[in-house]
Design a protein around this motif. Structure first.
Motif, PDB file in Angstrom:
ATOM      1  N   VAL A  65       0.836  -1.200   0.000  1.00 49.38           N
ATOM      2  CA  VAL A  65       0.000   0.000   0.000  1.00 49.38           C
ATOM      3  C   VAL A  65       0.870   1.249   0.000  1.00 49.38           C
ATOM      4  O   VAL A  65       2.054   1.212   0.353  1.00 49.38           O
ATOM      5  CB  VAL A  65      -0.952   0.038   1.214  1.00 49.38           C
ATOM      6  N   HIS A  66       0.271   2.373  -0.382  1.00 45.56           N
ATOM      7  CA  HIS A  66       0.934   3.673  -0.377  1.00 45.56           C
ATOM      8  C   HIS A  66       0.526   4.447   0.881  1.00 45.56           C
ATOM      9  O   HIS A  66      -0.500   4.138   1.505  1.00 45.56           O
ATOM     10  CB  HIS A  66       0.553   4.467  -1.623  1.00 45.56           C
ATOM     11  N   PRO A  67       1.318   5.455   1.263  1.00 40.90           N
ATOM     12  CA  PRO A  67       0.959   6.246   2.451  1.00 40.90           C
ATOM     13  C   PRO A  67      -0.454   6.813   2.410  1.00 40.90           C
ATOM     14  O   PRO A  67      -1.157   6.813   3.430  1.00 40.90           O
ATOM     15  CB  PRO A  67       2.018   7.360   2.446  1.00 40.90           C
ATOM     16  N   SER A  68      -0.888   7.299   1.242  1.00 43.20           N
ATOM     17  CA  SER A  68      -2.215   7.901   1.134  1.00 43.20           C
ATOM     18  C   SER A  68      -3.333   6.890   1.358  1.00 43.20           C
ATOM     19  O   SER A  68      -4.490   7.279   1.592  1.00 43.20           O
ATOM     20  CB  SER A  68      -2.390   8.565  -0.232  1.00 43.20           C
ATOM     21  N   GLU A  69      -3.010   5.607   1.296  1.00 41.12           N
ATOM     22  CA  GLU A  69      -3.997   4.538   1.480  1.00 41.12           C
ATOM     23  C   GLU A  69      -3.940   3.938   2.878  1.00 41.12           C
ATOM     24  O   GLU A  69      -4.625   2.960   3.161  1.00 41.12           O
ATOM     25  CB  GLU A  69      -3.733   3.420   0.468  1.00 41.12           C
ATOM     26  N   THR A  70      -3.119   4.543   3.748  1.00 42.36           N
ATOM     27  CA  THR A  70      -2.798   3.918   5.035  1.00 42.36           C
ATOM     28  C   THR A  70      -3.169   4.806   6.211  1.00 42.36           C
ATOM     29  O   THR A  70      -2.923   6.014   6.197  1.00 42.36           O
ATOM     30  CB  THR A  70      -1.291   3.606   5.089  1.00 42.36           C
ATOM     31  N   TRP A  71      -3.752   4.195   7.219  1.00 46.59           N
ATOM     32  CA  TRP A  71      -3.948   4.834   8.526  1.00 46.59           C
ATOM     33  C   TRP A  71      -3.041   4.136   9.528  1.00 46.59           C
ATOM     34  O   TRP A  71      -2.709   2.957   9.372  1.00 46.59           O
ATOM     35  CB  TRP A  71      -5.389   4.684   9.015  1.00 46.59           C
ATOM     36  N   ILE A  72      -2.642   4.871  10.560  1.00 47.70           N
ATOM     37  CA  ILE A  72      -1.962   4.260  11.703  1.00 47.70           C
ATOM     38  C   ILE A  72      -2.684   4.703  12.961  1.00 47.70           C
ATOM     39  O   ILE A  72      -3.112   5.858  13.070  1.00 47.70           O
ATOM     40  CB  ILE A  72      -0.468   4.645  11.747  1.00 47.70           C
ATOM     41  N   ILE A  73      -2.863   3.782  13.892  1.00 48.80           N
ATOM     42  CA  ILE A  73      -3.613   4.064  15.127  1.00 48.80           C
ATOM     43  C   ILE A  73      -2.731   3.738  16.327  1.00 48.80           C
ATOM     44  O   ILE A  73      -2.160   2.643  16.409  1.00 48.80           O
ATOM     45  CB  ILE A  73      -4.896   3.219  15.211  1.00 48.80           C
ATOM     46  N   GLY A  74      -2.617   4.693  17.253  1.00 42.17           N
ATOM     47  CA  GLY A  74      -1.850   4.431  18.460  1.00 42.17           C
ATOM     48  C   GLY A  74      -1.897   5.586  19.432  1.00 42.17           C
ATOM     49  O   GLY A  74      -2.418   6.663  19.133  1.00 42.17           O
ATOM     50  N   ASP A  75      -1.312   5.374  20.623  1.00 35.99           N
ATOM     51  CA  ASP A  75      -1.409   6.351  21.705  1.00 35.99           C
ATOM     52  C   ASP A  75      -0.206   7.278  21.813  1.00 35.99           C
ATOM     53  O   ASP A  75      -0.271   8.297  22.499  1.00 35.99           O
ATOM     54  CB  ASP A  75      -1.567   5.624  23.048  1.00 35.99           C
ATOM     55  N   ASN A  76       0.914   6.922  21.143  1.00 35.09           N
ATOM     56  CA  ASN A  76       2.122   7.739  21.248  1.00 35.09           C
ATOM     57  C   ASN A  76       2.106   8.805  20.154  1.00 35.09           C
ATOM     58  O   ASN A  76       2.181   8.482  18.970  1.00 35.09           O
ATOM     59  CB  ASN A  76       3.366   6.850  21.130  1.00 35.09           C
ATOM     60  N   PHE A  77       2.022  10.066  20.553  1.00 36.08           N
ATOM     61  CA  PHE A  77       1.806  11.132  19.580  1.00 36.08           C
ATOM     62  C   PHE A  77       2.954  11.226  18.577  1.00 36.08           C
ATOM     63  O   PHE A  77       2.726  11.400  17.376  1.00 36.08           O
ATOM     64  CB  PHE A  77       1.614  12.476  20.288  1.00 36.08           C
ATOM     65  N   LYS A  78       4.175  11.107  19.051  1.00 32.06           N
ATOM     66  CA  LYS A  78       5.317  11.204  18.146  1.00 32.06           C
ATOM     67  C   LYS A  78       5.370  10.007  17.208  1.00 32.06           C
ATOM     68  O   LYS A  78       5.612  10.149  16.005  1.00 32.06           O
ATOM     69  CB  LYS A  78       6.628  11.297  18.932  1.00 32.06           C
ATOM     70  N   TRP A  79       5.143   8.817  17.741  1.00 30.95           N
ATOM     71  CA  TRP A  79       5.314   7.580  16.978  1.00 30.95           C
ATOM     72  C   TRP A  79       4.153   7.308  16.032  1.00 30.95           C
ATOM     73  O   TRP A  79       4.349   6.717  14.975  1.00 30.95           O
ATOM     74  CB  TRP A  79       5.471   6.398  17.926  1.00 30.95           C
ATOM     75  N   GLU A  80       2.946   7.693  16.433  1.00 29.28           N
ATOM     76  CA  GLU A  80       1.776   7.369  15.608  1.00 29.28           C
ATOM     77  C   GLU A  80       1.124   8.573  14.933  1.00 29.28           C
ATOM     78  O   GLU A  80       0.215   8.406  14.134  1.00 29.28           O
ATOM     79  CB  GLU A  80       0.730   6.615  16.439  1.00 29.28           C
ATOM     80  N   ILE A  81       1.588   9.772  15.248  1.00 28.76           N
ATOM     81  CA  ILE A  81       1.022  10.956  14.591  1.00 28.76           C
ATOM     82  C   ILE A  81       2.120  11.744  13.875  1.00 28.76           C
ATOM     83  O   ILE A  81       2.151  11.810  12.648  1.00 28.76           O
ATOM     84  CB  ILE A  81       0.284  11.866  15.603  1.00 28.76           C
ATOM     85  N   GLU A  82       3.039  12.321  14.608  1.00 29.45           N
ATOM     86  CA  GLU A  82       4.035  13.211  14.000  1.00 29.45           C
ATOM     87  C   GLU A  82       4.868  12.515  12.925  1.00 29.45           C
ATOM     88  O   GLU A  82       4.964  12.986  11.788  1.00 29.45           O
ATOM     89  CB  GLU A  82       4.957  13.783  15.080  1.00 29.45           C
ATOM     90  N   ALA A  83       5.511  11.411  13.296  1.00 36.22           N
ATOM     91  CA  ALA A  83       6.435  10.748  12.356  1.00 36.22           C
ATOM     92  C   ALA A  83       5.725  10.166  11.136  1.00 36.22           C
ATOM     93  O   ALA A  83       6.132  10.447   9.999  1.00 36.22           O
ATOM     94  CB  ALA A  83       7.232   9.669  13.090  1.00 36.22           C
ATOM     95  N   PRO A  84       4.665   9.384  11.302  1.00 33.12           N
ATOM     96  CA  PRO A  84       4.031   8.811  10.109  1.00 33.12           C
ATOM     97  C   PRO A  84       3.300   9.834   9.246  1.00 33.12           C
ATOM     98  O   PRO A  84       3.263   9.698   8.022  1.00 33.12           O
ATOM     99  CB  PRO A  84       3.065   7.769  10.681  1.00 33.12           C
ATOM    100  N   GLN A  85       2.725  10.872   9.860  1.00 41.13           N
ATOM    101  CA  GLN A  85       2.028  11.867   9.039  1.00 41.13           C
ATOM    102  C   GLN A  85       3.006  12.665   8.190  1.00 41.13           C
ATOM    103  O   GLN A  85       2.641  13.166   7.124  1.00 41.13           O
ATOM    104  CB  GLN A  85       1.159  12.784   9.912  1.00 41.13           C
TER     105      GLN A  85
END
Length: 257
Positions: free
Chosen positions: A184-204
């Motif tokens: 899959v490509h990034p635009s087709e992918t979600w990531i879910i988690g509680d660590n803001f840096k690991w699951e929000i900042e870095a992957p976005q």
């Protein structure tokens, strides 16, 4: 729009680890069992010293990366350093202090549970036909033991554990590895988690949509990086996926027969 794949965190997303576990009680019981002659005040001081040392240790990204791959040794080091430096009446050899750390680890592991609705949420995601991968930091033994205990493997197309992959969150390579293996490509992918840096900042930053498990319902309006969604618990993702499914159905053209 529905994602083609979801990357899912383990600790404090599917299972309790810090959130939902009374860590103070785990430390207090371990200290009381090994220092039965100590007063309650001395035990409380010991717990405070251990927590302070632990907070310092885990606050550094490099120490965190090294320490989480050898958790038992890290906890032993934290306890020995904390109780030796705190001026408490510790006369015992290091092996006793190490046993305190080991007992804490066993007590904490025993307290870990699945979050309510977590398994049902995994089943729901699978039923939608999405690809699902577990992506978690830590040692192979530590993370596999939790995965096996809660029989989570069958829900995932692939599992990515930091020690096994040689790389972990928030390094870009671990997200790219997961997406490559899922096709899959990034635009087709979600990531879910509680660590803001690991699951929000870095992957976005890579174009992945991050869904933050915001257990304490912190105000996100002032954050420099906004999550794609903010939810309180994993089971809330069902509502979001349902809404996306409904919007997709409404937007689909009618087909004449």
């Amino acid at each position: 729009m529905l994602p083609k794949a979801i990357l899912l965190d383990l600790d404090d997303t599917i299972i309790s680890f810090d959130y939902g576990v009374d860590l103070d009680v785990c430390w207090k019981n371990a200290c009381m069992n090994h220092f039965p002659a100590w007063s309650e005040a001395a035990i409380d001081d010991a717990v405070k010293a251990i927590k302070k040392q632990a907070q310092w240790y885990w606050s550094d990204a490099d120490r965190h990366r090294t320490g989480r791959l050898q958790m038992n040794e890290t906890r032993r080091h934290i306890v020995e350093t904390a109780l030796t430096d705190a001026g408490l009446p510790v006369q015992e050899e290091a092996s006793l202090l190490h046993r305190i750390a080991d007992e804490y680890g066993r007590s904490r592991d025993a307290a870990i549970t699945l979050f309510p609705g977590a398994v049902e949420t995994l089943e729901y995601i699978r039923a939608l036909g999405m690809k699902l991968a577990l992506i978690t930091n830590g040692s192979s033994h530590g993370q596999r033991s939790k995965i096996d205990r809660f029989q989570l493997s069958p829900y995932f197309d692939d599992i990515f554990i930091e020690e096994e992959c040689g790389i972990g969150k928030p390094e870009p390579g671990i997200y790219h590895m997961a997406m490559s293996r899922l096709g899959v490509h990034p635009s087709e992918t979600w990531i879910i988690g509680d660590n803001f840096k690991w699951e929000i900042e870095a992957p976005q930053a890579l174009g992945i949509k991050g869904v933050w498990v915001n257990h304490r319902e912190m105000d996100i309006s002032s954050l420099s990086v906004q999550p794609y969604y903010s939810i309180k618990t994993l089971s809330d993702i069902v509502r979001l996926l349902n809404a996306s499914t409904d919007r997709a159905a409404e937007a689909a053209p009618e087909i004449s027969t």
